[in-house]
Motif scaffolding. Structure first.
Motif, PDB file in Angstrom:
ATOM      1  N   LEU A  12       0.868  -1.172   0.000  1.00  0.00           N
ATOM      2  CA  LEU A  12       0.000   0.000   0.000  1.00  0.00           C
ATOM      3  C   LEU A  12       0.904   1.221   0.000  1.00  0.00           C
ATOM      4  N   LYS A  13       0.693   2.112  -0.950  1.00  0.00           N
ATOM      5  CA  LYS A  13       1.525   3.319  -1.049  1.00  0.00           C
ATOM      6  C   LYS A  13       0.641   4.560  -1.001  1.00  0.00           C
ATOM      7  N   GLY A  14       1.164   5.578  -0.290  1.00  0.00           N
ATOM      8  CA  GLY A  14       0.461   6.849  -0.182  1.00  0.00           C
ATOM      9  C   GLY A  14       1.057   7.670   0.949  1.00  0.00           C
ATOM     10  N   ASN A  25      -4.798   9.989  -2.185  1.00  0.00           N
ATOM     11  CA  ASN A  25      -4.611   8.942  -3.188  1.00  0.00           C
ATOM     12  C   ASN A  25      -3.791   7.819  -2.566  1.00  0.00           C
ATOM     13  N   LEU A  26      -4.384   6.633  -2.458  1.00  0.00           N
ATOM     14  CA  LEU A  26      -3.682   5.445  -1.986  1.00  0.00           C
ATOM     15  C   LEU A  26      -3.736   4.402  -3.092  1.00  0.00           C
ATOM     16  N   THR A  27      -2.622   3.684  -3.293  1.00  0.00           N
ATOM     17  CA  THR A  27      -2.594   2.643  -4.314  1.00  0.00           C
ATOM     18  C   THR A  27      -2.146   1.326  -3.685  1.00  0.00           C
ATOM     19  N   CYS A  28      -2.676   0.250  -4.235  1.00  0.00           N
ATOM     20  CA  CYS A  28      -2.368  -1.082  -3.732  1.00  0.00           C
ATOM     21  C   CYS A  28      -1.890  -1.943  -4.888  1.00  0.00           C
ATOM     22  N   SER A  29      -0.882  -2.768  -4.602  1.00  0.00           N
ATOM     23  CA  SER A  29      -0.382  -3.682  -5.627  1.00  0.00           C
ATOM     24  C   SER A  29      -0.048  -5.024  -4.968  1.00  0.00           C
ATOM     25  N   GLU A  46     -14.650  -2.049   5.930  1.00  0.00           N
ATOM     26  CA  GLU A  46     -14.487  -1.976   4.476  1.00  0.00           C
ATOM     27  C   GLU A  46     -15.123  -0.700   3.937  1.00  0.00           C
ATOM     28  N   ILE A  47     -14.341   0.027   3.121  1.00  0.00           N
ATOM     29  CA  ILE A  47     -14.831   1.292   2.565  1.00  0.00           C
ATOM     30  C   ILE A  47     -14.910   1.277   1.048  1.00  0.00           C
ATOM     31  N   LEU A  48     -14.216   0.316   0.395  1.00  0.00           N
ATOM     32  CA  LEU A  48     -14.228   0.251  -1.069  1.00  0.00           C
ATOM     33  C   LEU A  48     -13.791  -1.139  -1.493  1.00  0.00           C
ATOM     34  N   SER A  49     -14.379  -1.628  -2.600  1.00  0.00           N
ATOM     35  CA  SER A  49     -13.943  -2.924  -3.133  1.00  0.00           C
ATOM     36  C   SER A  49     -13.748  -2.804  -4.638  1.00  0.00           C
ATOM     37  N   ASP A  50     -13.036  -3.783  -5.196  1.00  0.00           N
ATOM     38  CA  ASP A  50     -12.794  -3.897  -6.631  1.00  0.00           C
ATOM     39  C   ASP A  50     -12.016  -2.721  -7.231  1.00  0.00           C
ATOM     40  N   SER A  51     -11.079  -2.177  -6.495  1.00  0.00           N
ATOM     41  CA  SER A  51     -10.257  -1.101  -7.037  1.00  0.00           C
ATOM     42  C   SER A  51      -8.864  -1.145  -6.416  1.00  0.00           C
ATOM     43  N   ALA A  52      -7.832  -0.995  -7.266  1.00  0.00           N
ATOM     44  CA  ALA A  52      -6.458  -0.966  -6.773  1.00  0.00           C
ATOM     45  C   ALA A  52      -6.075   0.420  -6.271  1.00  0.00           C
ATOM     46  N   GLU A  53      -6.981   1.382  -6.462  1.00  0.00           N
ATOM     47  CA  GLU A  53      -6.703   2.751  -6.026  1.00  0.00           C
ATOM     48  C   GLU A  53      -7.865   3.273  -5.188  1.00  0.00           C
ATOM     49  N   TYR A  54      -7.500   3.942  -4.094  1.00  0.00           N
ATOM     50  CA  TYR A  54      -8.503   4.581  -3.244  1.00  0.00           C
ATOM     51  C   TYR A  54      -8.273   6.084  -3.322  1.00  0.00           C
ATOM     52  N   VAL A  55      -9.300   6.809  -3.751  1.00  0.00           N
ATOM     53  CA  VAL A  55      -9.205   8.267  -3.879  1.00  0.00           C
ATOM     54  C   VAL A  55     -10.325   8.882  -3.062  1.00  0.00           C
ATOM     55  N   GLY A  65      -6.439   7.735  10.480  1.00  0.00           N
ATOM     56  CA  GLY A  65      -6.570   6.386  11.014  1.00  0.00           C
ATOM     57  C   GLY A  65      -5.728   5.391  10.249  1.00  0.00           C
ATOM     58  N   ASN A  66      -6.090   4.121  10.399  1.00  0.00           N
ATOM     59  CA  ASN A  66      -5.332   3.018   9.805  1.00  0.00           C
ATOM     60  C   ASN A  66      -6.027   2.503   8.553  1.00  0.00           C
ATOM     61  N   TYR A  67      -5.275   2.468   7.459  1.00  0.00           N
ATOM     62  CA  TYR A  67      -5.781   1.964   6.187  1.00  0.00           C
ATOM     63  C   TYR A  67      -5.083   0.648   5.873  1.00  0.00           C
ATOM     64  N   THR A  68      -5.862  -0.298   5.344  1.00  0.00           N
ATOM     65  CA  THR A  68      -5.332  -1.603   4.946  1.00  0.00           C
ATOM     66  C   THR A  68      -5.907  -1.949   3.584  1.00  0.00           C
TER      67      THR A  68
END
Length: 156
Positions: A12-14, A25-29, A46-55, A65-68
């Motif tokens: 997770l990067k951001g 902008n957070l990205t997951c790989s 859970e706040i979002l599904s089916d996306s490699a990017e959270y905006v 807070g804590n993002y995973t």
């Protein structure tokens, strides 16, 4: 031959700090075959599904807070999570850093020094008056100078 594996090495990067009203902008790989699908959690919810990017446009203080990020491979049916990413949203009214003013000990020392100077001035004036080294008007002039010096030192 295709070898299905993963997800592995979920990253997770951001940013770790962001200002209020900015865009997050957070990205997951993840390494996975076939490609993983991603879901996002904030403080375990859970706040979002089916996306490699959270905006998130215009973040608020409550977005701290804590993002995973969780990666899921539908074929291997494996799930893997990123390390917890801690985000702090800074508000407009932040608490300023403490000033580097005088310590309580320094202020106490200055006050004591002022009292000592005043006592010396009064004692010296009385001494000179009793010994008749100065006349009455010279004594008043000397007291005025001492008061001026004491108040000047106190202001500094």
């Amino acid at each position: 031959m295709i070898v299905n594996y993963g997800p592995e090495k979920v990253q997770l990067k951001g940013p770790n700090k962001i200002n209020i009203k900015d865009t997050l902008n957070l990205t997951c790989s993840a390494e996975s075959t076939p490609s993983a699908t991603f879901s996002w959690l904030h403080n375990g919810i859970e706040i979002l599904s089916d996306s490699a990017e959270y905006v998130k446009e215009e973040v608020e203080l409550s977005d701290s807070g804590n993002y995973t990020c969780q990666a899921l491979n539908d074929i291997t049916e494996r799930t893997s999570s990123s390390v917890v990413h801690e985000l702090t949203v800074k508000g407009i009214c932040t608490v300023p850093e403490p000033s580097s003013g005088l310590s309580a000990g320094a202020i106490a020392g200055i006050v004591i020094a002022c009292f000592v100077l005043m006592a010396v001035a009064v004692g010296g004036g009385y001494f000179f008056y009793k010994k008749k080294y100065v006349g009455y008007f010279s004594l008043l002039r000397m007291c005025a100078i001492c008061v001026f010096l004491v108040t000047t030192v106190a202001v500094i």
